[in-house]
Design a protein around this motif. Structure first.
Motif, PDB file in Angstrom:
ATOM      1  N   THR A  17       0.983  -1.336   0.185  1.00  0.00           N
ATOM      2  CA  THR A  17      -0.106  -0.029   0.091  1.00  0.00           C
ATOM      3  C   THR A  17       0.699   1.224   0.241  1.00  0.00           C
ATOM      4  O   THR A  17       0.378   2.387  -0.049  1.00  0.00           O
ATOM      5  CB  THR A  17      -1.092  -0.078   1.013  1.00  0.00           C
ATOM      6  OG1 THR A  17      -0.280  -0.058   2.451  1.00  0.00           O
ATOM      7  CG2 THR A  17      -1.974  -1.112   1.180  1.00  0.00           C
ATOM      8  N   GLY A  18       2.213   1.046  -0.161  1.00  0.00           N
ATOM      9  CA  GLY A  18       3.139   2.118  -0.118  1.00  0.00           C
ATOM     10  C   GLY A  18       3.282   2.768  -1.430  1.00  0.00           C
ATOM     11  O   GLY A  18       2.721   2.360  -2.213  1.00  0.00           O
ATOM     12  N   SER A  19       4.123   3.824  -1.555  1.00  0.00           N
ATOM     13  CA  SER A  19       4.350   4.466  -2.900  1.00  0.00           C
ATOM     14  C   SER A  19       5.070   3.261  -3.837  1.00  0.00           C
ATOM     15  O   SER A  19       4.787   3.189  -4.918  1.00  0.00           O
ATOM     16  CB  SER A  19       5.417   5.590  -2.282  1.00  0.00           C
ATOM     17  OG  SER A  19       5.790   5.954  -3.966  1.00  0.00           O
ATOM     18  N   ASN A  46      -3.848   1.208   6.021  1.00  0.00           N
ATOM     19  CA  ASN A  46      -4.675   1.147   5.035  1.00  0.00           C
ATOM     20  C   ASN A  46      -5.548  -0.068   4.623  1.00  0.00           C
ATOM     21  O   ASN A  46      -4.974  -0.511   3.324  1.00  0.00           O
ATOM     22  CB  ASN A  46      -4.126   1.873   3.592  1.00  0.00           C
ATOM     23  CG  ASN A  46      -5.279   2.667   2.845  1.00  0.00           C
ATOM     24  OD1 ASN A  46      -6.165   2.263   2.963  1.00  0.00           O
ATOM     25  ND2 ASN A  46      -4.902   3.500   1.966  1.00  0.00           N
ATOM     26  N   THR A 120       9.280   0.501   4.322  1.00  0.00           N
ATOM     27  CA  THR A 120       9.948   1.514   4.746  1.00  0.00           C
ATOM     28  C   THR A 120      10.631   1.470   6.139  1.00  0.00           C
ATOM     29  O   THR A 120       9.688   0.994   6.948  1.00  0.00           O
ATOM     30  CB  THR A 120       9.142   2.760   4.769  1.00  0.00           C
ATOM     31  OG1 THR A 120       8.847   3.140   3.569  1.00  0.00           O
ATOM     32  CG2 THR A 120      10.224   3.948   5.051  1.00  0.00           C
ATOM     33  N   ASN A 219       7.251  11.713  -5.545  1.00  0.00           N
ATOM     34  CA  ASN A 219       6.414  11.521  -4.499  1.00  0.00           C
ATOM     35  C   ASN A 219       6.371  10.537  -3.892  1.00  0.00           C
ATOM     36  O   ASN A 219       6.332   9.483  -4.286  1.00  0.00           O
ATOM     37  CB  ASN A 219       5.079  11.603  -5.568  1.00  0.00           C
ATOM     38  CG  ASN A 219       3.811  11.473  -4.508  1.00  0.00           C
ATOM     39  OD1 ASN A 219       3.806  11.771  -3.474  1.00  0.00           O
ATOM     40  ND2 ASN A 219       2.754  10.788  -5.014  1.00  0.00           N
ATOM     41  N   MET A 220       7.113  10.799  -2.381  1.00  0.00           N
ATOM     42  CA  MET A 220       7.505   9.465  -1.602  1.00  0.00           C
ATOM     43  C   MET A 220       6.655   9.742  -0.386  1.00  0.00           C
ATOM     44  O   MET A 220       5.923  10.796  -0.059  1.00  0.00           O
ATOM     45  CB  MET A 220       8.802   9.486  -1.478  1.00  0.00           C
ATOM     46  CG  MET A 220       9.628   9.532  -2.796  1.00  0.00           C
ATOM     47  SD  MET A 220      11.362   9.763  -2.546  1.00  0.00           S
ATOM     48  CE  MET A 220      11.331  11.621  -2.188  1.00  0.00           C
ATOM     49  N   GLY A 221       6.823   8.756   0.454  1.00  0.00           N
ATOM     50  CA  GLY A 221       6.397   8.669   1.852  1.00  0.00           C
ATOM     51  C   GLY A 221       7.068   9.761   2.808  1.00  0.00           C
ATOM     52  O   GLY A 221       8.055  10.425   2.270  1.00  0.00           O
ATOM     53  N   ARG A 222       6.459   9.982   4.033  1.00  0.00           N
ATOM     54  CA  ARG A 222       6.977  10.992   4.774  1.00  0.00           C
ATOM     55  C   ARG A 222       8.368  10.771   5.150  1.00  0.00           C
ATOM     56  O   ARG A 222       9.282  11.876   5.280  1.00  0.00           O
ATOM     57  CB  ARG A 222       6.042  11.144   6.158  1.00  0.00           C
ATOM     58  CG  ARG A 222       6.467  12.355   6.925  1.00  0.00           C
ATOM     59  CD  ARG A 222       5.382  12.433   8.224  1.00  0.00           C
ATOM     60  NE  ARG A 222       5.589  11.488   9.040  1.00  0.00           N
ATOM     61  CZ  ARG A 222       5.172  11.650  10.358  1.00  0.00           C
ATOM     62  NH1 ARG A 222       4.161  12.571  10.595  1.00  0.00           N
ATOM     63  NH2 ARG A 222       5.442  10.851  11.274  1.00  0.00           N
ATOM     64  N   THR A 225      10.742  11.238   2.281  1.00  0.00           N
ATOM     65  CA  THR A 225      10.920  12.698   1.648  1.00  0.00           C
ATOM     66  C   THR A 225      11.568  13.322   2.270  1.00  0.00           C
ATOM     67  O   THR A 225      12.314  14.384   2.166  1.00  0.00           O
ATOM     68  CB  THR A 225       9.251  12.938   1.580  1.00  0.00           C
ATOM     69  OG1 THR A 225       8.497  12.262   0.588  1.00  0.00           O
ATOM     70  CG2 THR A 225       9.224  14.342   0.853  1.00  0.00           C
TER      71      THR A 225
END
Length: 401
Positions: A17-19, A46, A120, A219-222, A225
């Motif tokens: 469900t991640g990028s 999610n 991650t 466009n990546m996760g927190r 990024t």
């Protein structure tokens, strides 16, 4: 056993469900003759998306690290009925070991040919080791597991079993095909420079979390990024390149390339520099990771050579962004120092987004915790986990004060 390119490969996606995971499913859906999904796992934040992914892919098994199995089962059942396959229900796993169980899934159609680890953070270490033990090809997007595991992971891998998915390391793997191992002189990792390229250290003092998450290219996760904003991510990639390709740390450079079109380069002994270029799109390295050593047609769009363009390169400002040098020092010390580097950073990133510390405090905290670390005499899973626990606790103590 790996299937040839003419046959369909079974794929397991960890962190679906991640990028990285969602883009991997796009790649699989776009090449049904090449890939099929055997199993999926996710953190559990999610469940609705995971249920839809499972039904669309007809995954044989699904795992979650956290969350309610009953809720997941209900969501899958609802999604299956809506898609006209009410009888569909995969085998379900839950708990902290769910991704490791999914990584070694051996269902009615056999084990996976390739497992994509898109989790991650260092929690990806156990699943990485599980994949390597299974004998499947590991498409590695979870750089942290290699970095904190170091020789432990490298020693568990058969030759060629790990295929990098990070765009930089995928680029290097492609460029290395241009010569022999003994002809490689340097690796050049490119960095976009993040959202704060060109700012001085003083100008970074009042950066906000929202600004740090505004990456100019990706466009990546927190976490990733934020790591790109501090350039910690590039420090982690430097360590990863050293471990993946066996190139000395002093022979790996970082250069800032704001356009993010040249994804990395290899310099050979005769002076030739081979670069891999493509518009920034993670579907290309993901597809290559799943299909390695073969390419997947139309995985991503190429550069448009009918349009005028310019690519620029500039040196890294190590005073404003000291994370790369700090990572290089941690890698030189080896042992559990890279694990401490990563764990302390994860704690500091969380504190930054919670509003407890400033932007500069992230890397400053990592440096302070590393100075206090004494390393471990033996690199094992237990010693890595113990070092991480110590680093998180020590970082938390420093941040609280």
């Amino acid at each position: 056993m790996q299937n040839p390119a003419s046959e369909q490969r079974s794929v397991i996606i960890l962190g679906s469900t991640g990028s990285i995971g969602t883009q991997a499913l796009d790649v699989v859906a776009g090449a049904p003759d090449r890939f099929r999904v055997a199993a999926l796992s996710a953190g559990g934040a999610n469940l609705g998306l995971l249920a839809l992914q499972a039904v669309h892919a007809r995954a044989e098994a699904v795992g979650i690290a956290e969350g309610s199995l009953d809720e997941l089962r209900s969501l899958i059942s609802g999604a299956a009925k809506a898609e006209g396959v009410a009888e569909y229900m995969p085998e379900l796993f839950a708990g902290p070991d769910a991704s490791s169980s999914i990584a070694q899934w051996n269902g009615p159609n056999g084990g996976a040919d390739v497992v994509l680890n898109g989790i991650t953070g260092s929690i990806g270490l156990a699943p990485t080791l599980a994949v390597l033990a299974s004998g499947a090809k590991l498409a590695l997007a979870n750089k942290e597991s290699l970095i904190v595991g170091g020789a432990l992971v490298a020693g568990a891998a058969a030759p060629g079993q790990i295929v990098p998915v990070d765009s930089e390391h995928s680029a290097i793997a492609q460029c290395l095909r241009a010569g022999q191992p003994n002809e490689v002189e340097r690796l050049i990792l490119t960095a976009s420079g993040g959202p704060f390229r060109g700012r001085s250290r003083e100008e970074l003092r009042n950066v906000t979390p929202a600004e740090a998450l505004h990456h100019p290219t990706w466009n990546m996760g927190r976490v990733v990024t934020t790591n790109s904003a501090t350039l910690v991510n590039k420090g982690l990639e430097l360590i990863e390149a050293h471990l993946l390709f066996g190139v000395a740390l002093e022979s790996i450079d970082v250069v800032v390339h704001p356009q993010s079109v040249v994804h990395s380069m290899v310099q050979f002994a005769d002076g030739a520099v081979i670069a891999q270029a493509s518009p920034p799109d993670m579907r290309l390295p993901i597809a290559l990771g799943l299909g390695w050593p073969d390419r997947v047609p139309h995985a991503a769009r190429p550069c448009d050579w009918t349009q005028a363009t310019a690519w620029t390169f500039e040196p890294l400002d190590t005073r404003a962004f000291p994370a790369v040098d700090l990572a290089r020092d941690a890698a030189k010390q080896g042992s559990t120092f890279p694990a401490v580097f990563n764990a302390a950073n994860e704690e500091a990133v969380e504190a930054f987004h919670a509003g407890r510390i400033g932007f500069l405090d992230i890397v400053d905290t990592v440096e302070a915790v590393l100075r206090e670390h004494s390393g471990s005499s033996e690199l094992t899973v237990d010693s890595v986990l113990a070092a991480e626990e110590w680093a998180r606790k020590r970082a938390h103590e420093r941040l609280a004060s």
